[in-house]
Motif scaffolding. Sequence first.
Motif, PDB file in Angstrom:
ATOM      1  N   TYR A 299      -0.262  10.003  -1.011  1.00  0.00           N
ATOM      2  CA  TYR A 299      -0.588  10.814   0.165  1.00  0.00           C
ATOM      3  C   TYR A 299       0.593  10.846   1.153  1.00  0.00           C
ATOM      4  CZ  TYR A 299      -3.770  12.302   4.024  1.00  0.00           C
ATOM      5  OH  TYR A 299      -4.405  12.948   5.059  1.00  0.00           O
ATOM      6  N   HIS A 300       1.425   9.796   1.140  1.00  0.00           N
ATOM      7  CA  HIS A 300       2.532   9.712   2.106  1.00  0.00           C
ATOM      8  C   HIS A 300       3.808  10.403   1.604  1.00  0.00           C
ATOM      9  CE1 HIS A 300       3.742   6.434  -0.604  1.00  0.00           C
ATOM     10  NE2 HIS A 300       4.939   6.498  -0.073  1.00  0.00           N
ATOM     11  N   VAL A 301       3.807  10.860   0.363  1.00  0.00           N
ATOM     12  CA  VAL A 301       5.069  11.289  -0.254  1.00  0.00           C
ATOM     13  C   VAL A 301       5.736  12.441   0.503  1.00  0.00           C
ATOM     14  CG1 VAL A 301       5.973  12.458  -2.311  1.00  0.00           C
ATOM     15  CG2 VAL A 301       4.632  10.356  -2.546  1.00  0.00           C
TER      16      VAL A 301
ATOM     17  N   GLU B   7       0.810  -1.221   0.000  1.00  0.00           N
ATOM     18  CA  GLU B   7       0.000   0.000   0.000  1.00  0.00           C
ATOM     19  C   GLU B   7       0.843   1.270   0.000  1.00  0.00           C
ATOM     20  OE1 GLU B   7      -2.571  -0.879   3.259  1.00  0.00           O
ATOM     21  OE2 GLU B   7      -3.780  -2.266   2.050  1.00  0.00           O
ATOM     22  N   ALA B   8       2.098   1.158   0.481  1.00  0.00           N
ATOM     23  CA  ALA B   8       2.990   2.325   0.420  1.00  0.00           C
ATOM     24  C   ALA B   8       3.269   2.710  -1.030  1.00  0.00           C
ATOM     25  CB  ALA B   8       4.300   2.020   1.132  1.00  0.00           C
ATOM     26  N   ASN B   9       2.961   1.805  -1.939  1.00  0.00           N
ATOM     27  CA  ASN B   9       3.196   2.078  -3.353  1.00  0.00           C
ATOM     28  C   ASN B   9       1.899   2.235  -4.123  1.00  0.00           C
ATOM     29  OD1 ASN B   9       6.280   1.683  -3.645  1.00  0.00           O
ATOM     30  ND2 ASN B   9       5.594   0.032  -2.328  1.00  0.00           N
TER      31      ASN B   9
ATOM     32  N   ILE C 242       7.135  10.861   3.973  1.00  0.00           N
ATOM     33  CA  ILE C 242       8.110   9.759   3.933  1.00  0.00           C
ATOM     34  C   ILE C 242       9.251  10.046   2.955  1.00  0.00           C
ATOM     35  CG2 ILE C 242       8.370   7.284   3.346  1.00  0.00           C
ATOM     36  CD1 ILE C 242       7.002   7.589   5.977  1.00  0.00           C
ATOM     37  N   HIS C 243       8.953  10.785   1.898  1.00  0.00           N
ATOM     38  CA  HIS C 243       9.973  11.024   0.861  1.00  0.00           C
ATOM     39  C   HIS C 243      10.218  12.512   0.624  1.00  0.00           C
ATOM     40  CE1 HIS C 243       9.237   6.788  -0.056  1.00  0.00           C
ATOM     41  NE2 HIS C 243       8.008   7.050  -0.430  1.00  0.00           N
ATOM     42  N   PRO C 244      10.431  13.315   1.675  1.00  0.00           N
ATOM     43  CA  PRO C 244      10.517  14.770   1.460  1.00  0.00           C
ATOM     44  C   PRO C 244      11.675  15.187   0.547  1.00  0.00           C
ATOM     45  CG  PRO C 244      11.231  14.196   3.684  1.00  0.00           C
ATOM     46  CD  PRO C 244      10.637  12.953   3.079  1.00  0.00           C
TER      47      PRO C 244
ATOM     48  N   GLU D 101      13.026   4.071   2.378  1.00  0.00           N
ATOM     49  CA  GLU D 101      12.142   4.953   3.145  1.00  0.00           C
ATOM     50  C   GLU D 101      10.791   4.286   3.381  1.00  0.00           C
ATOM     51  OE1 GLU D 101      14.294   9.046   1.504  1.00  0.00           O
ATOM     52  OE2 GLU D 101      12.336   8.500   0.693  1.00  0.00           O
ATOM     53  N   ASP D 102      10.255   3.648   2.329  1.00  0.00           N
ATOM     54  CA  ASP D 102       8.959   2.970   2.466  1.00  0.00           C
ATOM     55  C   ASP D 102       9.049   1.724   3.338  1.00  0.00           C
ATOM     56  OD1 ASP D 102       7.232   4.554   0.822  1.00  0.00           O
ATOM     57  OD2 ASP D 102       8.235   3.728  -0.943  1.00  0.00           O
ATOM     58  N   THR D 103      10.056   0.867   3.067  1.00  0.00           N
ATOM     59  CA  THR D 103      10.065  -0.442   3.725  1.00  0.00           C
ATOM     60  C   THR D 103      10.465  -0.339   5.191  1.00  0.00           C
ATOM     61  OG1 THR D 103      12.292  -0.808   2.886  1.00  0.00           O
ATOM     62  CG2 THR D 103      10.503  -1.746   1.616  1.00  0.00           C
TER      63      THR D 103
END
Length: 415
Positions: free
Chosen positions: A218-220, A212-214, A223-225, A344-346
Motif C-alpha cells: 500500500y505504501h509503494v 511492516e514496511a515490508n 515511498i518508492h515512486p 526509503e523504507d528505513t
Amino acid sequence: MAMKAEEIQTLRQLMEYEASRNAPPDGFPNLPDLPGGRYTDARFYELEKRHIWRKSWLLASHIDEVPDPGCFRLWENAGQPVIIVHADSGEINAFYNTCSHRGAPVVTDQFGKRSRLVCRYHGWTYSHDGELMAVRDPQDFVDLDFSCRGLQKIRCERFGNLIFVNFDPAAPTLREWLGVIADEWEEFRFDQCRLAARHSFELNCNWKIAMEANTEVYHVKSIHPKTVSPILDDRRNVNTFYPNGHGRMIAPNRSGGVRPDRVNVPQIESVGEIARTCTQSYGIFPNWVSPLSHVALPPLLFWPRGIDKCLFETWTFAPDWGDGPKPDVWTVNDGESLNQVLLEDTEFGVWIQKSVESYGFKGVPLSYQEARIYHWNQFADRLIGIENIPEELRVAQVIGDEWIYPNDPRRDLLS
Ligand code: FES
Ligand SMILES: [Fe+2]
C-alpha cells in the motif's frame, strides 16, 4: 518441485480479481484498529519478549557460518546468548553461552573453531554436544555430578542449510511451524543455497514499524515512486494468510515477464514461473520477510533493541555464484549502506517512530491490502495468550479460519 500449473493459473486469476474488485471480497471482516500501545507500551514489549521471542522459530545462522565439526558461532540477536556448534556427528547444536559453573560465557568470539569448548573463567571443558568433560581441580568439589552439569541445550533445527533456534522446549517442530510453506519452498532449494552476504544496521524505530514496511504494498506509490512502483504491479497483489501468523504476497512485475537484470546471472533452475515474474514475498512469523526468486533468497530480519530501536539484518542466500562477485541483494559496497529501496523504507521508519510516540497516536486502521499485518497481530496475541494481554492492547480475533490457507473464499469466486 515447482508450483503446479493449476495453482499458477489460479494465482493469475486471483491477480485479475484483485485488480478488478471495487471493495474487499464479500465477507472479509472489518478490521478493528490495532491499539497504538502495541508499538509504544512497555508492557506489550515485555510480553513480546516473554512469549514471541521465546516460543517462535528464529533464523540464527547458515551452515556456511559453521561449516565443519568444531566450528561455532555466538548468536545474541534474540536477546539471549547462544552458541551454535557444529558437532562431530554432523549435528548442529545450540546452547546457552552460560557455563554451568558460575554462569560465565563459554565463548566470547563471534566465530571460531575449537576441539572442546573451554569456559573463559575457570576452564571447565565441554564437548560439542555440551557434555561436561573436565573441570580444573576436581578434588576440590564434593560429589560434583558431571552428567547434570553440561551446557543447557536449546532447540535447534535445520531447514536445508538454514539453522533455526527456538527457546521453548514445548514448541512444535520447525517443519510443523512452517507447515505447507516448507513444501512451497522446495522449489527454492534451501538445501543448496550458499550464504552470500549478511549485514546488520541499527534503526531508531520499533522493530514492527520497520518490518511492516515490508509486509504491504500500500505504501509503494508514496515511498518508492521511482524505485519499486515502476516495476511492481501493486493493484494485482495477492495476499495469502497461513497458519501460525505467516503470510505471503505475490505481485506481478508490470512487464509481466522476468526483470532484465535477472536473466544472465546464476539461477536456481527449479524455481517456477511465478517467482520468476512476480515479487513472491513471504512473512515468516515473527520477524522474517523476504522475496524469494530464481536469483536470490534474501531474508530481511528485524530484532528489537529496546522499544524504540531495532537491529535490521539483511541476508542473501544465493545459488553457487562460481568465480563471479558474491551477490548482495540489499546493500551497496558490501554492506556499507542499505540500497535505495531499503533506505526509503528505513529512513521513513524513524519519522514514524516519532509520530507514534506522540499524544496524537491512538491506533491503526488497516485496509484489506494491509491485512497481513492484522493477521500477524492476531497470531501474536494467541501466542502470547490473549488473557495475558491488558484488554486495551489486544486485537480482536476477526480473521476467521475460513481465510487461512488452504481456505480462501476468493478462490470460490473464480470460474
Ligand atoms: S564460570 Fe565457567 S569455569 Fe567457572
Ligand atoms: Fe517499502
